[in-house]
Design an enzyme around this catalytic site. Structure first.
Site, short mmCIF file in Angstrom:
data_model
loop_
_atom_site.label_atom_id
_atom_site.label_comp_id
_atom_site.label_asym_id
_atom_site.label_seq_id
_atom_site.Cartn_x
_atom_site.Cartn_y
_atom_site.Cartn_z
N HIS A 82 20.21 -32.97 -2.68
CA HIS A 82 21.06 -32.20 -3.43
C HIS A 82 22.24 -32.96 -3.47
O HIS A 82 22.72 -33.63 -2.53
CB HIS A 82 21.34 -30.77 -2.51
CG HIS A 82 22.45 -30.20 -3.38
ND1 HIS A 82 22.18 -29.32 -4.57
CD2 HIS A 82 23.61 -30.03 -3.54
CE1 HIS A 82 23.16 -28.72 -5.22
NE2 HIS A 82 24.22 -29.18 -4.27
N ASP A 161 24.89 -15.61 -4.71
CA ASP A 161 25.75 -16.67 -4.97
C ASP A 161 26.12 -16.90 -6.50
O ASP A 161 27.06 -17.23 -6.80
CB ASP A 161 25.16 -18.07 -4.29
CG ASP A 161 25.87 -19.22 -4.88
OD1 ASP A 161 26.95 -19.21 -4.33
OD2 ASP A 161 25.44 -19.91 -5.62
N ARG A 168 34.34 -16.36 -8.26
CA ARG A 168 35.49 -17.46 -7.42
C ARG A 168 36.06 -18.41 -8.50
O ARG A 168 37.26 -18.51 -8.58
CB ARG A 168 34.59 -18.14 -6.65
CG ARG A 168 34.36 -17.41 -5.27
CD ARG A 168 33.24 -17.95 -4.39
NE ARG A 168 33.60 -19.60 -3.92
CZ ARG A 168 32.78 -20.45 -3.89
NH1 ARG A 168 31.55 -20.38 -3.97
NH2 ARG A 168 33.15 -21.62 -3.73
N SER A 183 27.71 -21.70 -0.34
CA SER A 183 27.26 -21.40 -1.66
C SER A 183 26.08 -22.60 -1.93
O SER A 183 25.23 -22.02 -2.44
CB SER A 183 28.29 -21.75 -2.73
OG SER A 183 27.76 -21.93 -4.00
N LYS A 187 21.21 -21.78 -1.68
CA LYS A 187 20.35 -22.18 -2.63
C LYS A 187 19.48 -23.22 -2.02
O LYS A 187 18.27 -23.09 -2.45
CB LYS A 187 21.42 -22.69 -3.89
CG LYS A 187 22.06 -21.71 -4.78
CD LYS A 187 22.78 -22.23 -5.82
CE LYS A 187 24.03 -22.92 -5.36
NZ LYS A 187 25.20 -22.95 -6.04
N1 URA Z 1 28.53 -26.00 -6.07
C1 URA Z 1 28.00 -24.74 -5.72
O1 URA Z 1 27.06 -24.68 -5.82
N2 URA Z 1 29.00 -24.10 -5.27
C2 URA Z 1 30.19 -24.12 -4.84
O2 URA Z 1 31.00 -23.24 -4.35
C3 URA Z 1 30.78 -25.32 -5.30
C4 URA Z 1 30.06 -26.42 -5.98
#
Ligand code: URA
Length: 434
Positions: A82, A161, A168, A183, A187
């Site tokens: 990632h 999320d 956010r 966050s 995932k």
């Molecule tokens: N990328 C994400 O998936 N979440 C965040 O909070 C910031 C960047």
């Protein structure tokens, strides 16, 4: 349990329990806690912070809020990678086939681009017919058959999320380390891989502008991955200028192909080797990083990585001939040089501005619904530390619209700063956290 009491507790600086965090996330996902209360909670967390246990509980609660991808039908260790996002980041397109040709199973879910950073799914669609909207069965069968598949986010992974991130984004609570770490990792955990290799970017084109913040984020995410029983390692890499030379969907695919042919840009090759060797070791196919690097280099030299890309493209309905003849990728109608108006050493390139130039040309999305033009973008010829004379080409611009080209060109020239003295180039790989 009442959300009001939890907000007050966090506002006053106390720690939330796992049960309280689970309640808050499940009720919010179910629509039973309104956005205004969750906004207040996010702001309380922003100011009061969260400790390691709270961050872990939040991550697990969000990971469990929707579908969890079950990869148990795939044999061997599944490794995911990632990136926290950047400009010219075409890494998965070269790295996936490199690592898969060393025998590691790559079962990856990727997203589309939004704003100035691109998305792997869009880039892959530069291969005519390529589909990422495949079923979970196709995805798993393909990984078992050829060792690699990349699918779009068709499953509802970590919906808590998704909701929270949107909230956010509009309440000035994105840039809190625990919230970002949970966050991203929620995932990743829902995506089902056994091992996770993170590429945490730092610099003007990255989310984390300061190196120390990138390391803090890397450490938080590695801790979260380990807490959840996944092998996790993070590489902190430079994003103070675009990665490689190409920025724009099909142009980046072409650069990834050139890399698999052994002609990749130095920084990009370094990144693929650093991340790739971590993935090959995590996947149990090499004992040491050195051994893994040798395997990856051999996969390029012997052409197995390039053939793996063609096999992968074909398995998802794309035209594999484009891997061997890149003129089959989308091409822009206007191709022009952007010549320097100044002389000197390049001191700085405002990295996200280059991503915005590609966006202006049509290569990125202003909104989730925007259609993108896969053929447009820029190929840089000069990067930080290079000497440039007036009239020398800084980049080639690929466009389909004269007006957009004019706007992008003007903006591009403003992104470069020059100086008289040769500057010391900083390390591209800043460090590894494990
Ligand atoms: N990328 C994400 O998936 N979440 C965040 O909070 C910031 C960047």
């Amino acid at each position: 349990m009442r959300m009001y009491d939890l907000i007050m507790k966090k506002r006053n600086g106390a720690d939330l329990t796992k049960e309280e965090i689970n309640f808050m996330i499940s009720e919010y996902t179910a629509g039973k806690i309104p956005d205004y209360q969750m906004s207040a909670m996010m702001m309380a967390i922003y100011f009061q912070g969260m400790n390691e246990e709270e961050t872990a509980a939040l991550t697990i609660a969000m990971a469990n809020s929707g579908d969890m991808l079950d990869l148990s039908a795939i044999g061997g260790t599944k490794v995911d990678k990632h990136s926290t996002g950047g400009v010219g980041d075409k890494t998965s397109i070269a790295l996936g086939p490199m690592v898969a040709s060393c025998g590691v199973k790559i079962a990856k879910m990727s997203g589309r681009g939004l704003g100035h950073t691109g998305g792997t799914i869009d880039k892959l669609e530069s291969f005519e017919g390529f589909s990422t909207g495949i079923s979970s069965k196709h995805f798993i069968d393909q990984v078992n058959r050829i060792g690699i598949s990349i699918m779009g986010q068709t499953l509802d992974l970590a919906p808590a999320d998704k909701k929270l991130y949107a909230l956010r984004d509009v309440t000035a609570t994105v840039d809190n380390m625990s919230l970002i770490a949970s966050s991203i990792m929620s995932k990743k955990l829902a995506s089902g891989a056994d091992a996770i290799v993170l590429d945490v970017k730092t610099g003007s084109g990255a989310f984390m502008k300061k190196e120390e913040d990138a390391f803090t984020l890397a450490k938080e995410m590695v801790t979260l991955g380990k807490h959840a029983g996944r092998k996790t390692v993070a590489v902190v890499s430079d994003m103070d200028q675009p990665l490689g030379f190409a920025v724009g969907n099909a142009l980046e695919v072409k650069e990834a192909i050139e890399t698999l042919q052994g002609n990749g840009p130095k920084d990009f090759v370094k990144l693929c080797m650093t991340l790739g060797s971590q993935m090959v070791v995590a996947g149990g196919k090499a004992d040491t990083l050195e051994q893994a690097e040798e395997m990856l280099a051999r996969a390029i030299e012997e052409g197995t990585a390039l053939r793996k890309l063609a096999e992968f493209v074909e398995a998802q309905g794309g035209n594999p001939a484009a891997v061997y003849d890149t003129s089959l990728l989308p091409q822009a109608a206007i191709v022009e040089e952007i010549c320097s108006e100044k002389e000197g050493y390049i001191e700085k390139i405002v990295c996200d501005e280059i991503g915005i130039c590609s966006l202006i040309l049509g290569g990125g999305r202003e909104t989730k619904e925007s259609e993108i033009d896969l053929s447009v973008g820029l190929v840089l010829h000069k990067k930080v530390g290079d000497y440039v004379r007036v009239g020398e080409s800084l980049a080639t611009i690929h466009a389909n619209d004269e007006k957009k080209l004019g706007v992008a060109k003007e903006r591009f020239l403003k992104a470069y700063t020059f100086c008289d003295k040769q500057i010391e180039k900083s390390d591209f790989i800043k460090g590894i956290v494990q």
